[in-house]
Design a protein around this motif. Structure first.
Motif, mmCIF file in Angstrom:
data_model
loop_
_atom_site.group_PDB
_atom_site.id
_atom_site.type_symbol
_atom_site.label_atom_id
_atom_site.label_comp_id
_atom_site.label_asym_id
_atom_site.label_seq_id
_atom_site.Cartn_x
_atom_site.Cartn_y
_atom_site.Cartn_z
ATOM 1 N N ALA A 176 0.798 -1.223 0.000
ATOM 2 C CA ALA A 176 0.000 0.000 0.000
ATOM 3 C C ALA A 176 0.839 1.287 0.000
ATOM 4 O O ALA A 176 0.636 2.169 -0.851
ATOM 5 N N LEU A 177 1.763 1.409 0.920
ATOM 6 C CA LEU A 177 2.516 2.669 1.028
ATOM 7 C C LEU A 177 3.465 2.894 -0.150
ATOM 8 O O LEU A 177 3.552 4.024 -0.657
ATOM 9 N N PRO A 178 4.191 1.866 -0.636
ATOM 10 C CA PRO A 178 4.990 2.097 -1.847
ATOM 11 C C PRO A 178 4.142 2.526 -3.046
ATOM 12 O O PRO A 178 4.567 3.372 -3.850
ATOM 13 N N LEU A 179 2.937 1.967 -3.183
ATOM 14 C CA LEU A 179 2.062 2.372 -4.282
ATOM 15 C C LEU A 179 1.571 3.798 -4.090
ATOM 16 O O LEU A 179 1.395 4.544 -5.067
ATOM 17 N N LEU A 180 1.352 4.209 -2.853
ATOM 18 C CA LEU A 180 0.976 5.601 -2.573
ATOM 19 C C LEU A 180 2.073 6.550 -3.037
ATOM 20 O O LEU A 180 1.802 7.555 -3.714
ATOM 21 N N GLU A 181 3.309 6.231 -2.692
ATOM 22 C CA GLU A 181 4.429 7.074 -3.133
ATOM 23 C C GLU A 181 4.522 7.112 -4.653
ATOM 24 O O GLU A 181 4.829 8.148 -5.256
ATOM 25 N N GLN A 182 4.218 5.984 -5.293
ATOM 26 C CA GLN A 182 4.289 5.915 -6.759
ATOM 27 C C GLN A 182 3.260 6.818 -7.412
ATOM 28 O O GLN A 182 3.587 7.564 -8.349
ATOM 29 N N VAL A 183 2.009 6.787 -6.940
ATOM 30 C CA VAL A 183 0.981 7.613 -7.585
ATOM 31 C C VAL A 183 1.217 9.090 -7.330
ATOM 32 O O VAL A 183 0.943 9.936 -8.196
ATOM 33 N N LEU A 184 1.732 9.429 -6.147
ATOM 34 C CA LEU A 184 2.056 10.833 -5.863
ATOM 35 C C LEU A 184 3.181 11.315 -6.764
ATOM 36 O O LEU A 184 3.145 12.425 -7.311
ATOM 37 N N ARG A 185 4.184 10.459 -6.943
ATOM 38 C CA ARG A 185 5.329 10.811 -7.793
ATOM 39 C C ARG A 185 4.902 10.988 -9.244
ATOM 40 O O ARG A 185 5.298 11.943 -9.922
ATOM 41 N N GLU A 186 4.053 10.069 -9.739
ATOM 42 C CA GLU A 186 3.618 10.146 -11.133
ATOM 43 C C GLU A 186 2.688 11.336 -11.378
ATOM 44 O O GLU A 186 2.699 11.925 -12.456
ATOM 45 N N ALA A 187 1.913 11.704 -10.369
ATOM 46 C CA ALA A 187 1.029 12.866 -10.509
ATOM 47 C C ALA A 187 1.761 14.174 -10.232
ATOM 48 O O ALA A 187 1.211 15.253 -10.473
ATOM 49 N N LYS A 188 2.978 14.059 -9.709
ATOM 50 C CA LYS A 188 3.813 15.221 -9.398
ATOM 51 C C LYS A 188 3.139 16.147 -8.394
ATOM 52 O O LYS A 188 3.100 17.372 -8.565
ATOM 53 N N ILE A 189 2.611 15.535 -7.355
ATOM 54 C CA ILE A 189 2.019 16.320 -6.278
ATOM 55 C C ILE A 189 2.487 15.767 -4.940
ATOM 56 O O ILE A 189 2.974 14.631 -4.846
#
Length: 342
Positions: A55-68
């Protein structure tokens, strides 16, 4: 407003970010298929533990890809049910813990509503109202959809869901899990004239389904076959199974379209990715003059994008849907009829 979606109802961990104005910003998914294959199905305890890791690694991934930054999240949607209790608890605790830490409101989402609305993520989404076929490993249902939270059940499976029948039949044929893709693949080289399997409830004059007997028919052929099935025998039987299942689903959908008078049929759920089913539905749509819509292939199975999108649609329709209540609970069994219209 930006909504984070968290999905963990079964064996996929999905997170996504959706903007209520511009749409999907990013999404990430981890599937546990490889882990469960050796058991021939989902092991709930293993699924729950793996959600914790992902869960948490995927959270970091979506934040990084959305650049927010996570502080830019305005609300958090999570799957409250139905699903595996332990798996749901992981997603709910991660979502509500993050909401508490950030001071953001929460939006609990019905898993099936996420599936029902997932075709609206497509570049050319259908408009309300429409008939929806929800066809997956755990559900086979036909519904009339008038809007967000406005769902009328027309019919459903009385026993095995279509995806469940795929998995059980694949196991009988010695194929890998999940059964749907495995059977669909070998059915392409099967001879449709070798075996004829029953079409359960094809002429029942209602919109209900039954696939347990179809699976039993496969078992009967396997047991009565002299010696082991050859690869061609398996392909022929897989073809007969797929043809029977598709015939029933297409007939029920066509009947529901005729009965409702609507012209839009929306397909949701993992079995909606099946190539033979799509071909059958497309042919029926062309003949009966209605339109059929599918989610993108990546959104057919469980995913965070559909949960974030459902949360965004609910938030946009009624901001009061999001509340700063972090005392979460999950609903492993949650009838869709209990959802309230917005």
């Amino acid at each position: 407003m930006i909504v984070l979606g968290v999905e963990s109802s079964c064996d996929e961990t999905g997170l996504a970010l959706v903007d209520t104005e511009t749409g999907l910003l990013s999404h990430a998914l981890y599937s546990q298929i490889a882990m469960h294959q050796e058991y021939g199905g989902v092991v709930p305890e293993l699924a729950s533990r793996d959600h914790i890791r992902r869960a948490l690694p995927l959270l970091e991934q979506v934040l990084r890809e959305a650049k927010i930054d996570k502080s830019a999240i305005d609300a958090i949607a999570y799957t409250q049910g139905p699903g595996l209790a332990g798996a749901l608890l992981v997603g709910a605790s991660v979502a509500c813990g993050l909401g508490l830490a950030l001071g953001k409101p929460m939006i609990p989402i019905h898993h099936l509503e996420g599936h029902l609305l997932s075709p609206l993520l497509a570049s050319k989404p259908p408009k309300f109202p429409f008939i929806s076929l929800l066809v997956s490993g755990g559900h086979t249902q036909l519904m009339r959809v008038e809007g967000i939270g406005q769902y009328t059940l027309l019919g459903e499976t009385l026993d095995d869901a279509a995806g469940e029948a795929f998995d059980k039949s694949a196991k009988l044929l010695g194929l890998s899990y999940p059964g749907g893709p495995a059977i669909s693949r070998i059915a392409e080289s099967g001879d449709p004239s070798v075996y004829t399997l029953p079409r359960p409830m094809l002429h029942s004059k209602d919109f209900n389904f039954s696939f347990s007997g179809l699976k039993t028919a496969v078992l009967t052929v396997v047991k009565n076959h002299p010696g082991e099935l050859s690869e061609q025998d398996k392909a022929n039987l897989a073809r007969a199974f797929v043809d029977a299942l598709v015939d029933v689903i297409v007939a029920k959908c066509s009947s529901a379209m005729r009965h409702s008078g609507l012209k839009r049929l929306v397909i949701a759920g993992g079995v909606g990715a099946n190539t033979q089913l799509r071909a059958g539905l497309n042919a029926a749509a062309a003949k009966k003059r209605f339109e059929v819509y599918y989610p993108e292939l990546e959104f057919c199975t469980d995913n965070g994008a559909m949960i974030a999108f459902a949360g965004a649609m609910r938030l946009k329709a009624d901001p009061a849907q999001a509340q700063c209540d972090y005392a979460f609970n999950v609903r492993p069994k949650w009838p869709l009829a209990e959802l309230k219209a917005i």
